[in-house]
Write an enzyme that holds these catalytic residues in place. Structure first.
Site, short mmCIF file in Angstrom:
data_model
loop_
_atom_site.label_atom_id
_atom_site.label_comp_id
_atom_site.label_asym_id
_atom_site.label_seq_id
_atom_site.Cartn_x
_atom_site.Cartn_y
_atom_site.Cartn_z
N GLY A 1 -0.70 -3.18 7.76
CA GLY A 1 -1.86 -2.51 6.89
C GLY A 1 -3.31 -3.00 7.30
N VAL A 2 -4.22 -2.98 6.58
CA VAL A 2 -5.41 -3.14 6.94
C VAL A 2 -5.79 -4.62 7.93
CG1 VAL A 2 -6.39 -4.37 4.66
CG2 VAL A 2 -7.95 -2.98 6.33
N ASP A 3 -4.85 -5.47 7.61
CA ASP A 3 -4.90 -6.79 8.04
C ASP A 3 -4.56 -6.50 9.49
OD1 ASP A 3 -4.99 -9.54 8.66
OD2 ASP A 3 -3.27 -9.99 7.56
N SER B 1 -4.46 -5.72 -2.27
CA SER B 1 -3.26 -5.62 -2.78
C SER B 1 -2.50 -4.41 -3.25
CB SER B 1 -3.43 -6.54 -4.06
OG SER B 1 -3.30 -8.02 -3.97
N THR B 2 -3.05 -3.34 -2.95
CA THR B 2 -2.58 -1.82 -3.41
C THR B 2 -1.60 -1.51 -2.51
OG1 THR B 2 -4.57 -0.71 -2.63
CG2 THR B 2 -4.70 -1.67 -4.67
N GLY B 3 -1.37 -2.07 -1.15
CA GLY B 3 -0.53 -1.56 -0.09
C GLY B 3 0.74 -2.26 -0.20
N VAL B 4 1.17 -3.01 0.53
CA VAL B 4 2.49 -3.73 0.64
C VAL B 4 2.77 -4.71 -0.46
CG1 VAL B 4 2.76 -3.28 3.22
CG2 VAL B 4 1.86 -5.29 2.32
N TYR B 5 1.48 -5.08 -1.11
CA TYR B 5 1.58 -6.02 -2.37
C TYR B 5 1.70 -5.26 -3.63
CZ TYR B 5 0.61 -10.39 0.65
OH TYR B 5 0.55 -11.31 1.05
N1 AR6 Z 1 -9.04 0.72 6.54
C1 AR6 Z 1 -9.24 0.73 4.88
N2 AR6 Z 1 -8.00 0.44 4.08
C2 AR6 Z 1 -6.86 0.71 4.82
C3 AR6 Z 1 -6.73 0.57 6.14
C4 AR6 Z 1 -7.80 0.52 6.90
N3 AR6 Z 1 -7.63 0.59 8.27
N4 AR6 Z 1 -5.38 0.20 6.40
C5 AR6 Z 1 -4.67 0.14 5.28
N5 AR6 Z 1 -5.63 0.34 4.46
P1 AR6 Z 1 -2.53 -3.39 2.69
P2 AR6 Z 1 -2.36 -5.68 0.65
C6 AR6 Z 1 -5.34 0.24 3.00
O1 AR6 Z 1 -1.01 -3.13 2.64
O2 AR6 Z 1 -1.39 -4.72 -0.32
C7 AR6 Z 1 -0.69 -7.14 5.37
O3 AR6 Z 1 0.72 -7.40 6.24
C8 AR6 Z 1 -3.94 0.57 2.28
O4 AR6 Z 1 -3.94 2.07 2.12
O5 AR6 Z 1 -3.36 -3.42 3.90
O6 AR6 Z 1 -3.20 -6.41 0.16
C9 AR6 Z 1 -1.14 -8.59 5.13
O7 AR6 Z 1 -0.90 -9.60 6.24
C10 AR6 Z 1 -4.11 -0.10 0.80
O8 AR6 Z 1 -4.70 0.91 0.02
O9 AR6 Z 1 -2.74 -4.95 2.03
C11 AR6 Z 1 -0.45 -9.04 3.96
O10 AR6 Z 1 0.75 -9.73 4.42
C12 AR6 Z 1 -5.05 -1.23 1.06
O11 AR6 Z 1 -5.72 -0.74 2.55
C13 AR6 Z 1 -0.04 -7.78 3.07
O12 AR6 Z 1 -0.16 -6.94 4.07
C14 AR6 Z 1 -4.42 -2.56 1.19
O13 AR6 Z 1 -3.09 -2.47 1.78
C15 AR6 Z 1 -1.32 -7.65 2.25
O14 AR6 Z 1 -0.83 -6.60 1.44
#
Ligand code: AR6
Length: 171
Positions: free
Chosen positions: A32-34, A117-121
């Site tokens: 994801g964003v990380d 938290s709205t992605g994989v969480y």
């Molecule tokens: N720019 C802005 N937003 C983004 C980007 C980007 N480049 N990429 C994804 N998003 P997530 P979480 C959005 O899954 O749910 C990781 O593996 C995405 O569409 O990135 O907090 C970490 O290491 C969503 O709306 O984060 C943790 O293990 C939002 O960012 C875990 O995922 C968050 O999605 C954290 O899960």
């Protein structure tokens, strides 16, 4: 007077003082964003994160942005959604509050948040956006930040933020 705006796009491209990462407790990267932030910042970011020895859920820690346009990265650890009965709301609010405290510490005036938290969480998007906006509005004054970007990665998230930001007067 602080400005809260929603934008669509990739947070790694933003020229702001600090971008926020949606990290996990290890702070050692992920998807994801990380993953996008680590890829854009370069390997120095992982080295800096190693020295932080992890981060509790609901908390955040700062590193430089290295090859990013942003000077700082605030690594926030959001809660995994477990139905809403495991303190998820307060833990998510903690991420936003702690990032504003970090902004005060490093002197960041513009901060960009992803939808933590709205992605994989799997935290529900609208509930998360309400918490994000309310928490930022409550704490922005004392943080010294004058510009907040809520960065939406898709149009659905953008609509949620636009509706909520439109409903509430700016601080
Ligand atoms: N720019 C802005 N937003 C983004 C980007 C980007 N480049 N990429 C994804 N998003 P997530 P979480 C959005 O899954 O749910 C990781 O593996 C995405 O569409 O990135 O907090 C970490 O290491 C969503 O709306 O984060 C943790 O293990 C939002 O960012 C875990 O995922 C968050 O999605 C954290 O899960």
């Amino acid at each position: 007077m602080a400005n809260l705006i929603s934008v669509t796009g990739d947070i790694t491209r933003l020229h702001v003082d600090a971008i926020v990462n949606a990290a996990n407790e290890s702070l050692l990267g992920g998807g994801g964003v990380d993953g996008a932030i680590h890829a854009a910042a370069g390997p120095e970011l992982l080295e800096a994160c190693r020295k932080l020895h992890g981060c509790a859920t609901g908390d955040a820690k700062a590193t430089p942005g290295f090859r990013l346009p942003a000077r700082w990265v605030f690594h926030a650890v959001g809660p995994v959604w477990r139905g809403g009965t495991h303190n998820e709301d307060a833990l998510l609010a903690g991420c936003y509050r702690r990032c504003l405290e970090l902004a005060l510490e490093v002197g960041a005036k513009s901060v960009a948040f992803p939808a933590i938290s709205t992605g994989v969480y799997h935290f529900p998007a609208k509930r998360a956006a309400k918490i994000a906006i309310e928490t930022v509005r409550s704490h922005i004054e004392e943080s010294g930040v004058n510009e907040i970007h809520f960065v939406c990665f898709n149009e659905g998230t953008r609509r949620v933020y636009d509706d909520l930001l439109g409903d509430t007067p700016l601080p």
